[in-house]
Structures are given as structure tokens and as C-alpha cells.
Design a protein around this motif. Sequence first.
Motif, PDB file in Angstrom:
ATOM      1  N   MET A   1       1.255  -1.122  -0.057  1.00  0.00           N
ATOM      2  CA  MET A   1      -0.209  -0.185   0.192  1.00  0.00           C
ATOM      3  C   MET A   1       0.804   0.830  -0.143  1.00  0.00           C
ATOM      4  N   GLN A   2       0.082   1.925  -0.809  1.00  0.00           N
ATOM      5  CA  GLN A   2       1.290   3.777  -0.981  1.00  0.00           C
ATOM      6  C   GLN A   2       0.849   4.449  -0.430  1.00  0.00           C
ATOM      7  N   GLU A   3       1.737   5.530   0.779  1.00  0.00           N
ATOM      8  CA  GLU A   3       2.034   6.264   1.417  1.00  0.00           C
ATOM      9  C   GLU A   3       1.636   7.366   1.202  1.00  0.00           C
ATOM     10  N   ILE A   4       0.436   8.012   1.986  1.00  0.00           N
ATOM     11  CA  ILE A   4      -0.650   9.025   1.517  1.00  0.00           C
ATOM     12  C   ILE A   4       0.240  10.248   1.062  1.00  0.00           C
ATOM     13  N   ILE A   5      -0.472  11.062   0.165  1.00  0.00           N
ATOM     14  CA  ILE A   5       0.829  12.042   0.132  1.00  0.00           C
ATOM     15  C   ILE A   5       0.086  13.460   0.912  1.00  0.00           C
ATOM     16  N   GLN A   6       0.954  14.006   2.104  1.00  0.00           N
ATOM     17  CA  GLN A   6      -0.336  15.068   2.453  1.00  0.00           C
ATOM     18  C   GLN A   6      -0.119  16.345   1.294  1.00  0.00           C
ATOM     19  N   VAL A   7      -0.859  17.088   1.244  1.00  0.00           N
ATOM     20  CA  VAL A   7      -0.438  18.338   0.373  1.00  0.00           C
ATOM     21  C   VAL A   7      -1.359  19.549   1.270  1.00  0.00           C
ATOM     22  N   ALA A   8      -0.164  20.173   1.140  1.00  0.00           N
ATOM     23  CA  ALA A   8      -1.131  22.129   1.305  1.00  0.00           C
ATOM     24  C   ALA A   8      -1.135  22.491   0.295  1.00  0.00           C
ATOM     25  N   LEU A   9      -1.845  23.400   0.308  1.00  0.00           N
ATOM     26  CA  LEU A   9      -2.572  24.151  -1.290  1.00  0.00           C
ATOM     27  C   LEU A   9      -2.872  25.607  -1.315  1.00  0.00           C
ATOM     28  N   ILE A  10      -2.498  26.724  -1.350  1.00  0.00           N
ATOM     29  CA  ILE A  10      -1.904  28.100  -1.627  1.00  0.00           C
ATOM     30  C   ILE A  10      -2.366  28.535  -2.917  1.00  0.00           C
ATOM     31  N   ASP A  11      -3.658  29.364  -2.776  1.00  0.00           N
ATOM     32  CA  ASP A  11      -3.930  29.649  -4.217  1.00  0.00           C
ATOM     33  C   ASP A  11      -5.074  31.390  -3.624  1.00  0.00           C
ATOM     34  N   ARG A  12      -4.421  31.838  -4.855  1.00  0.00           N
ATOM     35  CA  ARG A  12      -5.618  33.181  -4.275  1.00  0.00           C
ATOM     36  C   ARG A  12      -7.064  32.732  -5.031  1.00  0.00           C
ATOM     37  N   HIS A  13      -7.057  32.032  -5.698  1.00  0.00           N
ATOM     38  CA  HIS A  13      -8.244  31.415  -6.761  1.00  0.00           C
ATOM     39  C   HIS A  13      -9.293  30.364  -6.154  1.00  0.00           C
ATOM     40  N   GLN A  14     -10.139  31.426  -5.541  1.00  0.00           N
ATOM     41  CA  GLN A  14     -11.214  29.842  -4.635  1.00  0.00           C
ATOM     42  C   GLN A  14     -11.579  28.584  -5.477  1.00  0.00           C
ATOM     43  N   LEU A  15     -11.923  29.296  -6.257  1.00  0.00           N
ATOM     44  CA  LEU A  15     -12.442  28.602  -7.925  1.00  0.00           C
ATOM     45  C   LEU A  15     -11.155  27.502  -8.473  1.00  0.00           C
ATOM     46  N   PHE A  16     -10.035  28.356  -8.538  1.00  0.00           N
ATOM     47  CA  PHE A  16      -9.062  26.902  -8.608  1.00  0.00           C
ATOM     48  C   PHE A  16      -8.530  26.001  -7.601  1.00  0.00           C
ATOM     49  N   ARG A  17      -8.985  26.675  -6.758  1.00  0.00           N
ATOM     50  CA  ARG A  17      -8.471  25.797  -5.096  1.00  0.00           C
ATOM     51  C   ARG A  17      -9.095  24.621  -4.933  1.00  0.00           C
ATOM     52  N   GLU A  18     -10.934  24.605  -5.650  1.00  0.00           N
ATOM     53  CA  GLU A  18     -11.758  23.677  -6.086  1.00  0.00           C
ATOM     54  C   GLU A  18     -11.545  23.320  -6.243  1.00  0.00           C
ATOM     55  N   GLY A  19     -10.848  23.119  -7.271  1.00  0.00           N
ATOM     56  CA  GLY A  19     -10.921  22.338  -8.557  1.00  0.00           C
ATOM     57  C   GLY A  19      -9.706  21.356  -8.527  1.00  0.00           C
ATOM     58  N   ILE A  20      -8.536  21.831  -7.924  1.00  0.00           N
ATOM     59  CA  ILE A  20      -7.254  21.562  -7.533  1.00  0.00           C
ATOM     60  C   ILE A  20      -7.092  20.102  -6.073  1.00  0.00           C
ATOM     61  N   LYS A  21      -9.193  20.238  -6.046  1.00  0.00           N
ATOM     62  CA  LYS A  21      -8.682  19.706  -4.293  1.00  0.00           C
ATOM     63  C   LYS A  21     -10.287  18.181  -5.172  1.00  0.00           C
ATOM     64  N   LEU A  22     -11.104  18.521  -6.014  1.00  0.00           N
ATOM     65  CA  LEU A  22     -11.833  17.672  -6.437  1.00  0.00           C
ATOM     66  C   LEU A  22     -10.824  16.368  -6.919  1.00  0.00           C
ATOM     67  N   ILE A  23     -10.109  17.247  -7.919  1.00  0.00           N
ATOM     68  CA  ILE A  23      -8.800  16.438  -8.400  1.00  0.00           C
ATOM     69  C   ILE A  23      -8.356  15.496  -7.076  1.00  0.00           C
ATOM     70  N   LEU A  24      -7.258  16.426  -6.706  1.00  0.00           N
ATOM     71  CA  LEU A  24      -5.929  15.098  -5.708  1.00  0.00           C
ATOM     72  C   LEU A  24      -7.012  14.462  -4.809  1.00  0.00           C
ATOM     73  N   GLU A  25      -8.721  14.621  -3.476  1.00  0.00           N
ATOM     74  CA  GLU A  25      -9.309  14.225  -2.874  1.00  0.00           C
ATOM     75  C   GLU A  25     -10.266  13.109  -4.162  1.00  0.00           C
ATOM     76  N   ALA A  26     -10.123  13.147  -5.324  1.00  0.00           N
ATOM     77  CA  ALA A  26     -10.836  11.469  -6.355  1.00  0.00           C
ATOM     78  C   ALA A  26      -9.933  10.987  -6.084  1.00  0.00           C
ATOM     79  N   ASN A  27      -8.694  10.851  -6.163  1.00  0.00           N
ATOM     80  CA  ASN A  27      -6.947   9.756  -5.808  1.00  0.00           C
ATOM     81  C   ASN A  27      -6.995   9.589  -4.088  1.00  0.00           C
TER      82      ASN A  27
END
Length: 223
Positions: A1-27
Motif C-alpha cells: 500500500m502506497q503512503e498517502i501524500i499530504q498536500v497543502a494548497l495555497i492559491d488566491r483563486h477559490q475556484l481554482f483551489r476547489e478544482g485542485i481539491k476535487l482532482i486530488l481528493e478523488a485519488n
Amino acid sequence: MQEIIQVALIDRHQLFREGIKLILEANELFHIVAEGEQYGTLPEASSFIDVDIILMDVNILMENKEKIKEIIEHQDTKIIVLANQGEESIVTEAIKIGVHGFLMKEMDKLSFVQAIQIVKDGDAYIHPNATHNLVEDYRKLISEEKNGKVEASFERPYHLYTKRECEILQLLTDGQTNRKIAETLSISEKTVKNHVSSLFKKMQVNDRTQAVVTAIRNNWVQL
């Protein structure tokens, strides 16, 4: 089993952050441990042991250079900056600061996820769109160091790679895309991809930026 990658996301655009969160949290390999619009969103330095990757807008990086250098110097956390089209010129400055990755916000999902995994595994990843800027800055640096001296000679590494691979290595250094290389050499784009893949494997690199920098340092290509 692969180790979970812990990610912090810093960006001023909320829509972009939400998109990245959806992509990463789907994995299932990723977990967002912090996210926000400014550097202060990040946890205290003592908590960075719980953060593997910081995804950060390149402008926020430039505004907090000294703080980022401190993280890179004292923590195992990897810094990946995210840039928009037109911001590729910042790549050299970002690398000087010490970031481990330079990604474009326009890249596709699969490449984005793979790039994060590459950085987590200990390698650097520079998006191909920024490679040309990096090479040009490298050329300028070499030119300044020569300071009017006779241009250094170069020697193709035929003892290490095939003639075709050496040709492709030169064209990669010239900033040509796979499609342009195919046109230049009158071969198919699929054939170019096969040669590039073989070249990267022999050079033990992951992308064209690493290949080009290696070639320049060893005087294998003409600048």
C-alpha cells in the motif's frame, strides 16, 4: 500500500483551489491537510513534518521568498509552484529559490497528478512550457561567464547514445516540441516519442528540462 501524500494548497483563486481539491481528493493517494489564499494559511513550521507537498501560486512564492527558503532548508516538505500561461519566465528565479517543481495551471489532470508524484519521490519536475525559458537563462549565464572568451567547444556523446538520440537531444535544447522535431527530422511524432523515452531512460532523467541541463553541463550540445 502506497503512503498517502499530504498536500497543502495555497492559491488566491477559490475556484481554482476547489478544482485542485476535487482532482486530488478523488485519488486515494492524496490528502489535503491545509488550503487557503495566502501564505499564512500554512501550518506553523513545527507542523511541516505532516506536509509532504506544498502547492503554491508562483506569485505568492515570490512574495515570500525568504520564508520558502527557510522551509526548504530545514524541512523535508517539497515545494511545487503553479504558474499561469505567460509566467514561464519566472522559472529560473523559482529554481534559484529552491522549489522542487514548476507546473502550469493549464496542464491536464493526469500530468498534474503524475508531476506531484514525481516530486514526492525525490525528483524535480519542470513543465515543458517553461523549459525554453530555463535554457535561455542558462545560455545567458554561460555567455556572461565567458565574458568575451572563445566559445567552448562541444562534443556529441556518440559513445553513450545513438546518432539519432544525439540529434534529438540538440533539438530539445533548441526548445523544439516533439511535433517540431518530427518535422525537422522527417520522421513521425510517435518515433520521436520513442527516441525521447529511450534517451531519458539512458540519461536517467524524468523530463526534457533535466535532459537539457545535463547536456549543457557536459558540453554535449551547441548553444
